[in-house]
Structures are given as C-alpha cells and as structure tokens.
Design a protein around this motif. Structure first.
Motif, PDB file in Angstrom:
ATOM      1  N   VAL A   1       0.856  -0.909   0.362  1.00  0.00           N
ATOM      2  CA  VAL A   1       0.523   0.152  -0.398  1.00  0.00           C
ATOM      3  C   VAL A   1       0.871   0.923   0.175  1.00  0.00           C
ATOM      4  O   VAL A   1       0.622   2.066  -1.134  1.00  0.00           O
ATOM      5  N   ARG A   2       2.116   1.373   1.067  1.00  0.00           N
ATOM      6  CA  ARG A   2       3.025   2.208   0.909  1.00  0.00           C
ATOM      7  C   ARG A   2       3.422   3.138  -0.740  1.00  0.00           C
ATOM      8  O   ARG A   2       3.961   3.868  -1.486  1.00  0.00           O
ATOM      9  N   ALA A   3       4.491   2.139  -1.560  1.00  0.00           N
ATOM     10  CA  ALA A   3       3.857   1.959  -2.236  1.00  0.00           C
ATOM     11  C   ALA A   3       3.209   2.195  -3.285  1.00  0.00           C
ATOM     12  O   ALA A   3       4.195   3.242  -4.064  1.00  0.00           O
ATOM     13  N   HIS A   4       2.402   2.004  -3.499  1.00  0.00           N
ATOM     14  CA  HIS A   4       1.200   2.176  -4.758  1.00  0.00           C
ATOM     15  C   HIS A   4       0.965   4.019  -4.496  1.00  0.00           C
ATOM     16  O   HIS A   4       0.563   4.416  -5.345  1.00  0.00           O
ATOM     17  N   ARG A   5       0.316   4.328  -3.033  1.00  0.00           N
ATOM     18  CA  ARG A   5      -0.061   5.634  -2.731  1.00  0.00           C
ATOM     19  C   ARG A   5       1.417   6.425  -2.898  1.00  0.00           C
ATOM     20  O   ARG A   5       0.670   7.585  -3.582  1.00  0.00           O
ATOM     21  N   THR A   6       2.988   5.912  -2.831  1.00  0.00           N
ATOM     22  CA  THR A   6       3.911   6.734  -3.180  1.00  0.00           C
ATOM     23  C   THR A   6       3.814   6.671  -4.785  1.00  0.00           C
ATOM     24  O   THR A   6       3.644   7.989  -5.139  1.00  0.00           O
ATOM     25  N   ARG A   7       3.874   5.882  -5.275  1.00  0.00           N
ATOM     26  CA  ARG A   7       3.489   6.117  -6.920  1.00  0.00           C
ATOM     27  C   ARG A   7       2.643   7.244  -6.973  1.00  0.00           C
ATOM     28  O   ARG A   7       2.443   7.758  -8.347  1.00  0.00           O
ATOM     29  N   GLN A   8       1.343   6.885  -7.027  1.00  0.00           N
ATOM     30  CA  GLN A   8       0.066   7.539  -6.838  1.00  0.00           C
ATOM     31  C   GLN A   8       0.395   8.826  -6.495  1.00  0.00           C
ATOM     32  O   GLN A   8      -0.019   9.909  -7.527  1.00  0.00           O
ATOM     33  N   ALA A   9       0.339   9.056  -5.304  1.00  0.00           N
ATOM     34  CA  ALA A   9       1.378  10.573  -5.273  1.00  0.00           C
ATOM     35  C   ALA A   9       2.728  11.688  -6.284  1.00  0.00           C
ATOM     36  O   ALA A   9       1.518  12.602  -6.497  1.00  0.00           O
ATOM     37  N   ALA A  10       3.100  10.464  -6.445  1.00  0.00           N
ATOM     38  CA  ALA A  10       4.202  10.813  -7.566  1.00  0.00           C
ATOM     39  C   ALA A  10       3.475  11.139  -9.058  1.00  0.00           C
ATOM     40  O   ALA A  10       3.849  12.464  -9.260  1.00  0.00           O
ATOM     41  N   LEU A  11       2.597  10.462  -9.513  1.00  0.00           N
ATOM     42  CA  LEU A  11       2.255  11.237 -10.703  1.00  0.00           C
ATOM     43  C   LEU A  11       0.604  12.360 -10.620  1.00  0.00           C
ATOM     44  O   LEU A  11       0.775  13.002 -11.706  1.00  0.00           O
ATOM     45  N   ARG A  12       0.744  12.236  -9.450  1.00  0.00           N
ATOM     46  CA  ARG A  12      -0.294  13.991  -8.673  1.00  0.00           C
ATOM     47  C   ARG A  12       0.543  14.536  -8.977  1.00  0.00           C
ATOM     48  O   ARG A  12       0.071  16.103  -9.576  1.00  0.00           O
ATOM     49  N   HIS A  13       1.336  14.934  -8.542  1.00  0.00           N
ATOM     50  CA  HIS A  13       2.896  15.446  -7.787  1.00  0.00           C
ATOM     51  C   HIS A  13       4.223  15.292  -8.994  1.00  0.00           C
ATOM     52  O   HIS A  13       5.215  14.818  -8.193  1.00  0.00           O
ATOM     53  N   GLU A  14       4.444  14.955 -10.288  1.00  0.00           N
ATOM     54  CA  GLU A  14       5.380  14.916 -10.394  1.00  0.00           C
ATOM     55  C   GLU A  14       6.785  15.339  -9.667  1.00  0.00           C
ATOM     56  O   GLU A  14       7.875  14.422 -10.422  1.00  0.00           O
ATOM     57  N   TRP A  15       6.922  16.993  -9.451  1.00  0.00           N
ATOM     58  CA  TRP A  15       8.132  16.794  -8.673  1.00  0.00           C
ATOM     59  C   TRP A  15       8.468  16.339  -7.755  1.00  0.00           C
ATOM     60  O   TRP A  15       9.284  16.379  -7.499  1.00  0.00           O
ATOM     61  N   LEU A  16       7.838  15.317  -7.060  1.00  0.00           N
ATOM     62  CA  LEU A  16       8.567  14.492  -5.830  1.00  0.00           C
ATOM     63  C   LEU A  16       8.418  14.174  -6.338  1.00  0.00           C
ATOM     64  O   LEU A  16       9.836  13.618  -4.784  1.00  0.00           O
TER      65      LEU A  16
END
Length: 226
Positions: free
Chosen positions: A90-105
């Motif tokens: 879950v942490r990995a997928h939520r991190t990926r999803q957050a990075a796709l919403r905020h590419e600068w992350l």
C-alpha cells in the motif's frame, strides 16, 4: 531548529500561515515543477511581499521539506493494513500515485529522511506493521529495499512522462520512429539476447510493470523475514 519546531509569527494584516504558503507552493510545483517554485513566486501567488514569508520559512529547502511532508498526508493509508506485506504494498502504490499527481515529488524522494509529522506517521505505520517479524536491523533493511525499488520505478516512470511531453511522442510513437534503426542493429546478429527480448517480450503498461516488480521484491523480503 527544524521548520516544524519554529513557531509561526503573530497574526498580521493580510493573514498568512505556513499552510497557505505550502498550498501556494504546491500549486506552483504542480503547474511547472520545482523550477517554478521560489519564495518570490510564492509570495506573488499569495499577494504579499516576499519578506513576509521569511517569518515562516527561512529557505527554499525548508519550503520543499514542507511540501514533501504535505504530500505524505496523501501517502498515509486511511486504514491500518492487514499485514506487513499489505502495508509495504500500500505504501509503495500510494507513493507512486502521489508522485503521478505531483511529478516534482520524484525529484525530492530518496535523499535524507523526511522528518515532518506526516512523513513520520507514514514511517511509524510501516514499521508497526513489521514489528516483531525480525530484528530491527532486518526490518529496516526490508523497508529500505522496498523503498529503493519504489523510488527507482517512480523516477523512471516520471522521466518517461516528461520525455513524452518534451518530444511530443508517446512511447508507441517513439518506438515506431526508432524501429528501423533497432531492426537494422538486431539484424546484424550481434545482439541475440536483446533480439529475443524485442521480438518475444510482452509490452506491459507502467502500472503492471510496477506491480509485478513490487511483488517480486516483496517475495524476496519475505524470505528474509520468515
């Protein structure tokens, strides 16, 4: 003293606080990447003088720290995962999803540990899910291993997205444009393993590739934890 330890200034005319500053910075970064973020630009977005911000944030690096921590609120799962494997997945997928919403992350992941309250909560939830499965050093290496895979995969995916925008070519279009050259090189017989991969391999989307690789990493971690 960290930015989280330092108190905010008293309220003045034109109300301002770190929450508003970070929200403005996030909007700028989402629109134009980290290069679009500066204290001057954030101040302009908030219609205040740049010097007003220095009572709340000393440097652009502190602002980036606050931005990353704000996004970690999106990574923290709403419910406690059922087991350690699900927690890491879950942490990995939520991190990926957050990075796709905020590419600068993707540009700010993987450095020194993030120490904001949201990031600490994410780490606490992760470690709590692995508590008691092995000694703490093994647990830490497990978390680091999954984190390294996650960050590497995210950076690769974001780099592909940026390349598509920069060139105007989708991945399919890019492959088609370079196909004749690759075919000529493979026809030389110098790259048999690569030729097999090109001709017999199955194309998968980024999410499928990420999920498959993550499952393999979790299988390897399980062998060390159990």
């Amino acid at each position: 003293m960290t930015v989280w330890d330092r108190p905010e200034p008293p309220t003045r005319p034109a109300p301002l606080d770190r929450e508003r500053i970070v929200a403005a910075a996030l909007a700028l970064a989402d629109e134009g990447g980290l290069d679009a973020v500066s204290l001057r630009k954030v101040a302009a977005r908030l219609d205040v003088g740049p010097m007003r911000l220095y009572g709340y944030i000393s440097t652009k690096e502190e602002l980036f720290d606050l931005m990353v921590d704000e996004v970690h609120a999106e990574i923290l799962p709403a419910e406690r995962p059922g087991d350690w494997r699900e927690a890491l997945r879950v942490r990995a997928h939520r991190t990926r999803q957050a990075a796709l919403r905020h590419e600068w992350l993707a540009d700010l992941l993987g450095g020194r540990p993030t120490l904001g309250p949201n990031a600490l909560a994410v780490t606490e939830a992760t470690l709590a899910a692995l508590d008691g499965l092995a000694d703490i050093d093994t647990v830490m290496r497990a978390v680091e291993t999954v984190g390294a895979y996650t960050i590497g995969a995210i950076r690769s995916e974001v780099a592909h997205l940026r390349a598509e925008r920069a060139t105007g070519l989708s991945e399919h279009d890019w492959q088609r444009a370079h196909g004749p050259y690759v075919s000529r090189m493979l026809a030389t017989g110098r790259f048999p393993a690569l030729a097999k991969a090109v001709h017999d391999g199955t194309d998968v989307d980024a999410e499928t590739s990420f999920t498959t690789g993550l499952d393999w990493i979790l299988d390897a971690v399980a062998a060390k934890l159990m």
